[in-house]
Design a protein around this motif. Structure first.
Motif, PDB file in Angstrom:
ATOM      1  N   SER A  64       0.859  -1.187   0.000  1.00  0.00           N
ATOM      2  CA  SER A  64       0.000   0.000   0.000  1.00  0.00           C
ATOM      3  C   SER A  64       0.889   1.228   0.000  1.00  0.00           C
ATOM      4  O   SER A  64       1.914   1.264   0.695  1.00  0.00           O
ATOM      5  N   GLY A  78      -3.582   0.649  -3.260  1.00  0.00           N
ATOM      6  CA  GLY A  78      -3.195  -0.658  -2.776  1.00  0.00           C
ATOM      7  C   GLY A  78      -2.926  -1.575  -3.944  1.00  0.00           C
ATOM      8  O   GLY A  78      -3.543  -1.447  -5.014  1.00  0.00           O
ATOM      9  N   VAL A  89      -5.635  -5.632  -1.477  1.00  0.00           N
ATOM     10  CA  VAL A  89      -5.177  -4.548  -0.616  1.00  0.00           C
ATOM     11  C   VAL A  89      -5.765  -3.247  -1.124  1.00  0.00           C
ATOM     12  O   VAL A  89      -5.746  -2.968  -2.327  1.00  0.00           O
ATOM     13  N   THR A  90      -6.310  -2.451  -0.219  1.00  0.00           N
ATOM     14  CA  THR A  90      -6.839  -1.132  -0.555  1.00  0.00           C
ATOM     15  C   THR A  90      -6.117  -0.094   0.305  1.00  0.00           C
ATOM     16  O   THR A  90      -5.381  -0.450   1.228  1.00  0.00           O
ATOM     17  N   THR A  93      -6.523  -0.781   3.999  1.00  0.00           N
ATOM     18  CA  THR A  93      -6.039  -2.032   4.588  1.00  0.00           C
ATOM     19  C   THR A  93      -5.022  -1.712   5.680  1.00  0.00           C
ATOM     20  O   THR A  93      -4.135  -0.875   5.495  1.00  0.00           O
ATOM     21  N   THR A 278      -2.299   2.761   8.368  1.00  0.00           N
ATOM     22  CA  THR A 278      -2.286   2.753   6.906  1.00  0.00           C
ATOM     23  C   THR A 278      -1.293   3.794   6.412  1.00  0.00           C
ATOM     24  O   THR A 278      -0.949   4.737   7.144  1.00  0.00           O
TER      25      THR A 278
END
Length: 476
Positions: A64, A78, A89-90, A93, A278
């Motif tokens: 990410s 991500g 994955v964003t 995440t 994040t």
């Protein structure tokens, strides 16, 4: 043999913001396809690498990224999956930040200094009652300033964490090295203020002092002093992570891309390595440091305290942050390494640019470095863009003498081996790469700007990487 990760194209990019700006879309694509090594060999062709290919080569399932430009988060994406075959994955995440927890802890500690609850230069044992920091040398005071800057002489470099389901020590057990702690007790072994030596143990002393003074649990204290004021809504020092949040987390993987058994390790060493977050939340943290240092925002610290945080104490390390350069080239940041997670945060103090990369693989540190350089090249940064070095043929004497195992002072070990007509070095187990000879007698690698010099007694020498300059010796 481990099968290379096959990363579906549909999982390669999950943007946080619509990239409907053609210029921005081109810039993002250039980063994704413009990964370059830290060091290029003079005369050798330089071929940019694609992010998907490097994720597969390094066995990193997910990554990410958040990019800061002109003082704002310009884009966040991500790539890959939380585990092979799992969810994509964003930008939201969650990853373990590992040692990037330290600058967040430092900001909270400095907030307590500004509130008059702590002092930078008072002996920390004056704040404690049930536990005192043991001192081997003499009774020299150990201060918060020294602990935050790794100059207190405290022991315990880092922590291994505790597998899911394993017994976890209390903070006092951890500080004493008492069961079920899997690390040694923290004490002072060198005279405070005379030497820079990275110490996660020192940050656990900071955690103890902070909670003693605040009379609140550390996760709550950090929420109140740093995370909430900065809008870091996806961040938490909860260890282990509650089930609802764990469902949003990237799972950890070893150097071969295999899942860490049981999932994320638990890290009770919250101040040193316990943050879940994040890249976008860490970008908010970096942006606030930049703005506060310029007097443009003081959501947590005053301008003068933020500037103090960025002022090197020793070895280009300030209070919780590494910092290099001057003016438009001055940057600050920190890396992080937990079991199955590797992360990197770097930003400029004046330029308002930066990047945060978080990965869920043990070889993600190399990937993060590659991404940082790609961003630096596309955004025209003055640093972090890689170097070119000339390599020479190694001597027969070096080929015979250098192979073996070496121990770094407090940092583990590395291995050099013969490979064909040259040498390889494994700085981490399972991650071997060519070791090149330079005309000045030093040795270098291409994955990062790191140099070895074998000029010490009994085959030892020094390892230099950025601001780090540490001795090594031949392992017995």
């Amino acid at each position: 043999m481990f099968r290379r990760l096959a990363i579906p194209l549909c999982l390669l990019a999950a943007p946080a913001f619509a990239a409907d700006d053609p210029t921005l879309a081109q810039r993002i694509a250039a980063v994704e396809n413009g990964l370059l090594p830290a060091v290029s060999i003079e005369g050798a062709p330089l071929k940019p690498r694609a992010l998907a290919a490097e994720m597969a080569r390094l066995h990193v399932p997910g990554v990410s990224v958040a990019v800061i430009h002109a003082g704002e988060i310009e884009w966040a994406r991500g790539y890959g999956a939380v585990t092979p075959g799992g969810a994509p994955v964003t930008p939201t995440t969650l990853f373990q930040a590992a040692s990037i927890s330290k600058p967040v802890t430092a900001m909270a500690a400095l907030k307590m200094v500004e509130l008059g609850q702590l002092a930078l230069d008072r002996d920390v044992n004056g704040y404690t009652t049930l536990w005192k920091l043991p001192k081997d040398m003499d009774n020299s005071p150990v201060t918060l300033r020294q602990l935050l800057s790794h100059t207190a002489g405290t022991t315990v470099h880092g922590f291994a964490g505790y597998p899911a389901g394993a017994a976890v020590p209390t903070l006092v057990q951890l500080l004493n090295g008492a069961k079920p702690a899997n690390s040694r007790g923290v004490h002072v072994s060198t005279r405070p203020g005379t030497k820079w030596r990275y110490s996660g143990g020192g940050y656990q002393v900071v955690q103890y002092v902070m909670t003693e003074r605040a009379k609140r649990p550390f996760p709550q204290l950090l929420q109140e002093t740093v995370l909430r004021p900065l809008g870091m809504t996806d961040s938490s020092f909860a260890q282990p992570l509650p089930a609802a949040q764990l469902a949003r987390a990237a799972l950890p993987h070893d150097a071969n891309g295999k899942p860490i058994p049981g999932g994320p390790h638990t890290y009770p060493e919250l101040a040193a390595t316990g943050l879940w977050t994040t890249p976008s939340d860490l970008a908010k943290f970096a942006i606030e440091i930049k703005r506060s240092a310029a007097g443009q925002s003081n959501k947590v610290l005053s301008q003068s305290m933020t500037q103090l945080m960025l002022t090197p104490v020793m070895q280009n390390y300030g209070l919780g942050l590494g910092t290099m350069g001057e003016g438009q080239s001055q940057d600050f940041g920190h890396g992080g390494s937990n079991a199955g997670y590797q992360s990197l945060m770097t930003a400029y103090t004046e330029r308002g640019d930066g990047v945060v990369v978080m990965t869920n693989g043990d070889r993600g540190g190399e990937l993060a470095d590659l991404i940082v350089r790609a961003v630096a090249n596309q955004y025209g940064w003055p640093t972090h863009r890689g170097t070119v070095r000339a390599a020479v043929a190694p001597s027969a004497a070096a080929l015979a003498a250098l192979p073996g195992k070496y121990a770094l002072d407090g940092l583990g070990d590395f291995t050099i081996a013969r490979a064909g007509e040259g040498l390889t070095v494994a700085l981490k187990e399972g991650a071997s790469e060519p070791l090149y000879a330079a005309a000045d007698g030093s040795w270098f690698i291409t994955s990062r700007e790191l140099e070895l010099r074998f000029d010490g007694p009994n085959g030892g020498g020094r390892l230099k990487a950025g601001s780090m300059d540490v001795p090594f010796s031949r392992a017995k």
